[in-house]
Design a protein around this motif. Structure first.
Motif, short mmCIF file in Angstrom:
data_model
loop_
_atom_site.label_atom_id
_atom_site.label_comp_id
_atom_site.label_asym_id
_atom_site.label_seq_id
_atom_site.Cartn_x
_atom_site.Cartn_y
_atom_site.Cartn_z
N ASN A 276 0.85 -1.18 0.00
CA ASN A 276 0.00 0.00 0.00
C ASN A 276 0.89 1.24 0.00
OD1 ASN A 276 -2.22 1.76 0.41
ND2 ASN A 276 -1.87 1.69 2.62
N VAL A 277 0.95 1.95 -1.12
CA VAL A 277 1.72 3.19 -1.20
C VAL A 277 0.87 4.30 -0.57
CG1 VAL A 277 2.77 4.89 -2.73
CG2 VAL A 277 2.94 2.44 -3.26
N ILE A 278 1.30 4.80 0.58
CA ILE A 278 0.52 5.82 1.29
C ILE A 278 0.81 7.20 0.71
CG2 ILE A 278 0.07 6.88 3.53
CD1 ILE A 278 0.76 4.20 4.82
N LYS A 279 2.06 7.62 0.75
CA LYS A 279 2.46 8.91 0.18
C LYS A 279 3.93 8.84 -0.22
CE LYS A 279 -1.24 11.48 0.33
NZ LYS A 279 -1.83 12.06 -0.89
N TYR A 282 9.22 13.55 -4.19
CA TYR A 282 10.53 13.63 -4.81
C TYR A 282 10.87 15.11 -4.89
CZ TYR A 282 14.19 13.20 -8.41
OH TYR A 282 15.37 13.27 -9.12
N GLY A 283 11.92 15.50 -4.18
CA GLY A 283 12.22 16.93 -4.09
C GLY A 283 11.07 17.66 -3.45
N ARG A 284 10.49 18.62 -4.17
CA ARG A 284 9.43 19.44 -3.60
C ARG A 284 8.03 18.99 -4.00
NH1 ARG A 284 11.50 25.33 -5.49
NH2 ARG A 284 11.36 24.25 -7.50
N SER A 285 7.91 17.82 -4.67
CA SER A 285 6.63 17.46 -5.26
C SER A 285 6.09 16.13 -4.73
CB SER A 285 6.75 17.37 -6.78
OG SER A 285 7.10 18.62 -7.33
N ASP A 286 4.78 16.06 -4.60
CA ASP A 286 4.07 14.84 -4.25
C ASP A 286 4.01 13.96 -5.50
OD1 ASP A 286 2.21 12.87 -3.67
OD2 ASP A 286 0.76 14.22 -2.76
N VAL A 287 4.60 12.76 -5.42
CA VAL A 287 4.63 11.85 -6.57
C VAL A 287 3.96 10.53 -6.23
CG1 VAL A 287 6.70 12.90 -7.59
CG2 VAL A 287 6.95 11.05 -5.91
N THR A 288 2.98 10.57 -5.33
CA THR A 288 2.34 9.34 -4.86
C THR A 288 1.74 8.52 -6.00
OG1 THR A 288 1.81 10.46 -2.78
CG2 THR A 288 0.64 8.42 -3.25
N GLU A 289 0.99 9.16 -6.88
CA GLU A 289 0.33 8.42 -7.95
C GLU A 289 1.33 7.79 -8.91
OE1 GLU A 289 -2.63 10.71 -9.92
OE2 GLU A 289 -3.79 11.09 -8.10
N LEU A 290 2.41 8.51 -9.21
CA LEU A 290 3.44 7.94 -10.08
C LEU A 290 4.09 6.70 -9.45
CD1 LEU A 290 5.28 11.10 -11.48
CD2 LEU A 290 4.22 9.28 -12.83
N VAL A 291 4.34 6.77 -8.14
CA VAL A 291 4.97 5.64 -7.46
C VAL A 291 4.02 4.46 -7.40
CG1 VAL A 291 5.90 4.84 -5.25
CG2 VAL A 291 6.51 7.10 -6.11
N ALA A 292 2.76 4.71 -7.05
CA ALA A 292 1.79 3.61 -6.98
C ALA A 292 1.66 2.89 -8.31
CB ALA A 292 0.43 4.15 -6.53
N ALA A 293 1.81 3.64 -9.41
CA ALA A 293 1.70 3.04 -10.74
C ALA A 293 2.88 2.11 -11.06
CB ALA A 293 1.60 4.13 -11.80
N GLN A 294 3.97 2.24 -10.31
CA GLN A 294 5.15 1.40 -10.56
C GLN A 294 5.06 0.03 -9.88
OE1 GLN A 294 7.48 2.61 -12.74
NE2 GLN A 294 5.99 4.28 -12.83
N ALA A 295 4.06 -0.15 -8.98
CA ALA A 295 3.96 -1.41 -8.23
C ALA A 295 3.60 -2.56 -9.15
CB ALA A 295 2.92 -1.27 -7.12
N ARG A 296 4.35 -3.64 -9.04
CA ARG A 296 4.10 -4.85 -9.81
C ARG A 296 4.17 -6.04 -8.86
NH1 ARG A 296 3.42 -1.17 -12.66
NH2 ARG A 296 4.08 -0.78 -14.82
N ASN A 297 3.06 -6.79 -8.77
CA ASN A 297 3.05 -7.99 -7.92
C ASN A 297 3.50 -7.66 -6.50
OD1 ASN A 297 2.23 -9.69 -10.09
ND2 ASN A 297 4.37 -9.73 -10.80
N ASN A 298 2.95 -6.56 -5.97
CA ASN A 298 3.25 -6.14 -4.60
C ASN A 298 4.75 -5.91 -4.38
OD1 ASN A 298 0.58 -6.07 -3.48
ND2 ASN A 298 0.60 -8.31 -3.64
N ARG A 299 5.37 -5.29 -5.39
CA ARG A 299 6.79 -4.96 -5.28
C ARG A 299 7.04 -3.64 -6.01
NH1 ARG A 299 11.91 -8.82 -7.15
NH2 ARG A 299 13.58 -7.47 -6.35
#
Length: 664
Positions: A276-279, A282-299
């Motif tokens: 579960n990617v909570i938040k 990167y630098g000064r920006s919220d990148v939660t959605e970009l990170v969550a999109a990188q999850a593959r098979n719970n990794r």
């Protein structure tokens, strides 16, 4: 055994909230209470020497909201800098004692209770209460002389409000003269993580909480040097009540502020194997959605850099901060520099299969009936051989347990006192002239019992021919090798259990009953929270149980850590993760089964195997992380925090040796 009378006729002097200048000093005041007097009292000279200069260049006042006993009415005491503040009992009528009816927990919106308020050095509780809107349960005022009168001519003043909502810890708000003050219901604020550069500063952020908000300077002076030579960001992930987590980001030199704005309800996937990617930032920006999109098979596995996130802070080497959890587990966090390769995958749990020792659960003299996987109970046939052929519990043979210390080994004897042993044919039997068999019952993660007979070629006893119990029957705790123990604790077993724990069954113990109540919260409260309430005895722990906890150095240290957290943050609820950490210490110290036995009522022992499996699941396995989803754990945290506050208020704290002497 009942608790002794409280201090004097009033009970302990409890400090609900205190402020000096623009700073909350509740913990400091708790430590200055004279616990030896009757009634307990407080007498101090108000000074910067005692509290530090919390408002440079301004004459300050001290406000203390207090009560005697856990249910006493709240009162206000205040004094100007340089004067003495004295509390020596409940004030008389002239001192305007304050109280109001207990608020209803069902009120919508939740009822706001003003416990005490001052403007400058003068009690203004009645005025503030009168300004509360009972329609919205809120307070909106301008803090000035027109509202409260000029209580200290020529001096800048503060409004100090000590208040609470149902089911929450009281909080202290401090507002300087000339400001507007809005108080309306906001859920409890929890800091999930905080990073400063590459450093974890969650603890600093948690200590900086004031009521239901946070203001924190992003600087090395406040947070330390989190990434030498680099431009840094302060990233704080937080959550109000059960609402969706949020993130606040401030660059070096700025001040990060958090205030309440409602968010939708949040409920992560209940499967503790789900990432579960909570938040993330990167630098000064919220990148939660970009990170969550990188999850593959719970990794999560990727290279941290501008190629993925864009250049969120041109010309600066950036840090990447991630707050995540496994299903509903308590949050984890990490921080890595730009250019790193991130790899987050499910950790291997410490216990997922296998067996767990039940050492400490059994005692000499306990009675056990044993049920096999075929549904029938052990009984002794005419040839003295043991077989699982009894169709009912009433037809089963009762065996008496004899215990070898904390080794987990037991010996069994039949109704005539003859020992269970291994017969010449390899089957368990009763008393054919052979040595008693040393047996080790262990709990499987499914709740069944595997029985090992020491010295045998195969590790587990199992069903054999004609339903006989073969001592060396299986290499694995499979169906034929799984049993259920139907236990009955006896008076003899209870006494031997106490002695085995190093506790006198009838001790002359000096019991601190507030500490005993806190201990019960941490242990019995845990059992209640995981659904074992019907099996657990009441809230009056036996002296032996109290001794078992307090006489173990490792557990005592963990208990002190809980008390220290409450003392340092008297306005904050204990996080559930801290309570589970204490439970983990009990487990590691080998006390969990002993405590479990103490708390089970005698009639509950026939449900002992199921209850033990539930306890195992919540103590050792990842499913324990579901605590954050259960209302019962919120109740556990609230009850434990309030009783810890009561205990802290009953003993107080003396100033550390490094502090300046106190003028009293």
């Amino acid at each position: 055994m009942s608790a002794p009378e409280e201090n004097g006729a009033l009970g302990d002097l409890q400090i609900i909230g205190a402020a000096y200048g623009r700073t909350t000093v509740t913990s400091k005041i708790i430590g200055l209470v004279n616990r030896a007097s009757a009634p307990q009292s407080l007498s101090i000279v108000v000074s910067n020497r005692l509290f530090g200069d919390t408002w440079p260049g301004v004459d300050k006042s001290l406000t203390v909201v207090y009560r005697y006993g856990e249910t006493g009415a709240s009162h206000v005491a205040s004094a100007k800098e340089g004067n003495r503040l004295t509390i020596t009992g409940v004030p008389g009528e002239a001192a305007n004692p304050i109280s109001e009816p207990a608020p209803s927990a069902d009120a919508v919106p939740p009822r706001l209770t003003i416990l005490g308020a001052t403007y400058g050095p003068v009690d203004k509780t009645a005025v503030v209460r009168g300004l509360v809107s009972r329609t919205t349960e809120s307070l909106a005022i301008k803090v000035d002389n027109q509202t409260f009168g000029d209580t200290w001519k020529g001096v800048d003043k503060t409004l100090v409000v000590v208040a609470a909502y149902p089911g929450e810890i009281p909080f202290v708000d401090i507002v300087t003269e000339g400001k507007s003050y809005l108080l309306k219901y906001r859920p409890q604020l929890r800091i999930l993580s905080a990073t400063w550069g590459l450093a974890d500063v969650t603890g600093i952020a948690q200590r900086a909480l004031r009521g239901r908000s946070l203001s924190l300077k992003a600087s090395n002076e406040v947070l330390g040097e989190g990434w030498p030579g680099a431009d840094k960001t302060l990233a704080v992930v937080y959550r109000y009540g059960s609402e969706q987590p949020q993130i606040a980001i401030a660059t070096e030199g700025k001040t990060l502020s958090i205030g309440y704005s409602p968010r939708p309800h949040y409920e992560p996937n209940p499967d503790p194997r789900t990432l579960n990617v909570i938040k993330a930032c990167y630098g000064r920006s919220d990148v939660t959605e970009l990170v969550a999109a990188q999850a593959r098979n719970n990794r999560l596995r990727f290279r941290v850099g501008n190629a993925l996130f864009g250049d969120t802070w041109p010309g600066v080497k950036k840090s990447f901060d991630l707050t995540y959890s496994w299903g509903p587990m308590d949050p984890l966090s990490l921080s890595v520099p730009e250019g790193s390769t991130l790899d987050v995958q499910l950790p291997t749990p410490s216990v997922s299969t296998g067996l767990v020792s039940l050492a400490g659960l059994f005692a000499d003299g306990d009675i056990a009936a044993i049920q096999a996987g075929n549904g029938r109970f052990w009984t002794v046939d005419p040839t003295r051989k043991i077989a699982a052929t009894a169709e009912s519990r009433q037809a089963a043979t009762d065996f008496t347990l004899h215990v070898a210390g904390d080794t987990g080994q037991v010996w069994l004897t039949g109704p005539d006192g003859a020992a269970v042993c291994v017969g010449a044919d390899g089957y368990l039997a009763v008393g054919p002239g052979r040595p008693a068999a040393a047996v080790v019952p262990s709990l499987t993660t499914t709740g069944s019992i595997a029985i090992s007979v020491l010295g045998q070629a195969k590790p587990y006893a199992a069903l054999g021919e004609n339903e006989g119990i073969l001592a060396s029957g299986s290499y694995l705790p499979t169906f034929d090798a799984c049993f259920s123990l139907r236990l009955m604790a006896t008076d003899t077993g209870t006494e031997s259990h106490l002695r085995a724990c190093g506790v006198n069954p009838e001790p002359e113990l000096a019991v601190d009953w507030k500490l005993a109540k806190l201990i019960w919260d941490l242990t019995g409260g845990f059992f209640l929270a995981i659904g074992l309430g019907p099996l657990i005895r009441g809230k009056d722990p036996a002296p032996g149980f109290y001794a078992l906890i307090t006489q173990n150095p490792r557990v005592n240290r963990a208990l002190q850590e809980i008390i220290d957290k409450v003392y340092a943050n008297p306005g904050s609820m204990l996080p559930v993760v801290n309570l589970f950490a204490f439970i983990g210490v009990l487990w590691d110290a080998g006390l969990m089964w002993k405590i479990f036995r103490f708390l089970l009522v005698q009639g509950s022992w026939y449900a002992g195997a199921w209850a033990a499996a539930e306890l195992l699941k919540w103590t050792v396995l990842p499913e324990a992380a579901a605590a954050e989803l259960l209302v019962s754990f919120a109740i556990w945290a609230y009850t434990t925090t309030t009783d810890a506050l009561a205990y802290v208020n009953s003993i107080g704290r003396r100033p550390a040796l490094t502090e300046q002497p106190v003028t009293v």
